[in-house]
Design a protein around this motif. Sequence first.
Motif, PDB file in Angstrom:
ATOM      1  N   SER A   1      45.143  21.243  10.469  1.00 30.41           N
ATOM      2  CA  SER A   1      45.540  20.841   9.116  1.00 30.41           C
ATOM      3  C   SER A   1      44.301  20.667   8.236  1.00 30.41           C
ATOM      4  CB  SER A   1      46.323  19.530   9.159  1.00 30.41           C
ATOM      5  OG  SER A   1      45.461  18.441   9.408  1.00 30.41           O
ATOM      6  N   VAL A   2      44.494  20.864   6.957  1.00 30.76           N
ATOM      7  CA  VAL A   2      43.405  20.687   6.003  1.00 30.76           C
ATOM      8  C   VAL A   2      42.913  19.239   6.037  1.00 30.76           C
ATOM      9  CG1 VAL A   2      42.803  20.732   3.544  1.00 30.76           C
ATOM     10  CG2 VAL A   2      44.121  22.604   4.546  1.00 30.76           C
TER      11      VAL A   2
ATOM     12  N   THR B   1      49.420  22.322   5.082  1.00 30.68           N
ATOM     13  CA  THR B   1      48.515  23.445   4.842  1.00 30.68           C
ATOM     14  C   THR B   1      47.497  23.502   5.986  1.00 30.68           C
ATOM     15  OG1 THR B   1      48.752  23.073   2.463  1.00 30.68           O
ATOM     16  CG2 THR B   1      46.943  24.470   3.168  1.00 30.68           C
ATOM     17  N   THR B   2      47.214  24.711   6.447  1.00 32.03           N
ATOM     18  CA  THR B   2      46.306  24.878   7.581  1.00 32.03           C
ATOM     19  C   THR B   2      44.966  25.472   7.143  1.00 32.03           C
ATOM     20  OG1 THR B   2      47.127  27.095   8.070  1.00 32.03           O
ATOM     21  CG2 THR B   2      48.225  25.229   9.182  1.00 32.03           C
TER      22      THR B   2
ATOM     23  N   SER C   1      46.798  21.127  -5.440  1.00 32.07           N
ATOM     24  CA  SER C   1      48.010  20.509  -4.862  1.00 32.07           C
ATOM     25  C   SER C   1      48.732  19.651  -5.873  1.00 32.07           C
ATOM     26  CB  SER C   1      47.641  19.640  -3.658  1.00 32.07           C
ATOM     27  OG  SER C   1      47.066  20.441  -2.660  1.00 32.07           O
TER      28      SER C   1
ATOM     29  N   GLU D   1      44.782  29.008   5.838  1.00 32.12           N
ATOM     30  CA  GLU D   1      45.326  29.251   4.503  1.00 32.12           C
ATOM     31  C   GLU D   1      44.301  29.046   3.403  1.00 32.12           C
ATOM     32  OE1 GLU D   1      49.490  27.734   3.900  1.00 32.12           O
ATOM     33  OE2 GLU D   1      49.112  26.901   5.913  1.00 32.12           O
ATOM     34  N   ILE D   2      43.296  28.218   3.641  1.00 34.19           N
ATOM     35  CA  ILE D   2      42.313  27.953   2.579  1.00 34.19           C
ATOM     36  C   ILE D   2      40.911  28.460   2.904  1.00 34.19           C
ATOM     37  CG2 ILE D   2      43.609  25.913   1.821  1.00 34.19           C
ATOM     38  CD1 ILE D   2      41.151  24.270   2.918  1.00 34.19           C
TER      39      ILE D   2
ATOM     40  N   HIS E   1      41.409  22.983  -2.984  1.00 35.38           N
ATOM     41  CA  HIS E   1      42.770  22.811  -2.465  1.00 35.38           C
ATOM     42  C   HIS E   1      43.400  21.521  -2.996  1.00 35.38           C
ATOM     43  CE1 HIS E   1      46.174  22.567   0.228  1.00 35.38           C
ATOM     44  NE2 HIS E   1      45.757  21.376   0.630  1.00 35.38           N
TER      45      HIS E   1
ATOM     46  N   ASP F   1      44.832  26.851  12.953  1.00 36.24           N
ATOM     47  CA  ASP F   1      46.071  26.116  12.710  1.00 36.24           C
ATOM     48  C   ASP F   1      45.854  24.620  12.475  1.00 36.24           C
ATOM     49  OD1 ASP F   1      47.650  28.428  12.974  1.00 36.24           O
ATOM     50  OD2 ASP F   1      47.555  28.257  15.159  1.00 36.24           O
TER      51      ASP F   1
END
Length: 151
Positions: free
Chosen positions: A110-111, A2-3, A151, A6-7, A147, A108
């Motif tokens: 990562s979380v 997940t990037t 998950s 996205e959140i 997030h 881009d």
Amino acid sequence: MTTAQEIMTRAATTVQAEDSVKNVGKILLQSGHHSIPVVNADGHLVGMIGERDLIDANREVHLPTMLTILDGLIPLGGMHEYEEELRKATAVTAAQLATTKVVTAGPDESVDDVAEKLLRKEVHALPVVDSAGKLLGIITRSDILQHLLQS
């Protein structure tokens, strides 16, 4: 993986660089956040203003203690701290008050990397910017927690 994009919250509450410090305080309180991005007219990130910055802006500036040796003045403590206090106390606009060395995230990233930055740098929010510095959104600790729970 997940990037950040996205959140992130895309419609981040922001203030303009020329906004008054008083207006910034009102907007920050209304937003319910701990900090807020400062952007210029083109939407590029100029800095961040947090609750602490606003409190510092209203504190009394303490003059540094000086030691006199051979007719020379030597500041005890740091002149940098004094200069920073003075900068905040005399700020009139958001751009003048903002912290300009901002930790940011790329869309881009990562979380996991974003979460690491939030914790390591001890900040409540990370602006997400493109390669040109344009603000795309913001990620808060709450976004990371949400997030993780989904998950």
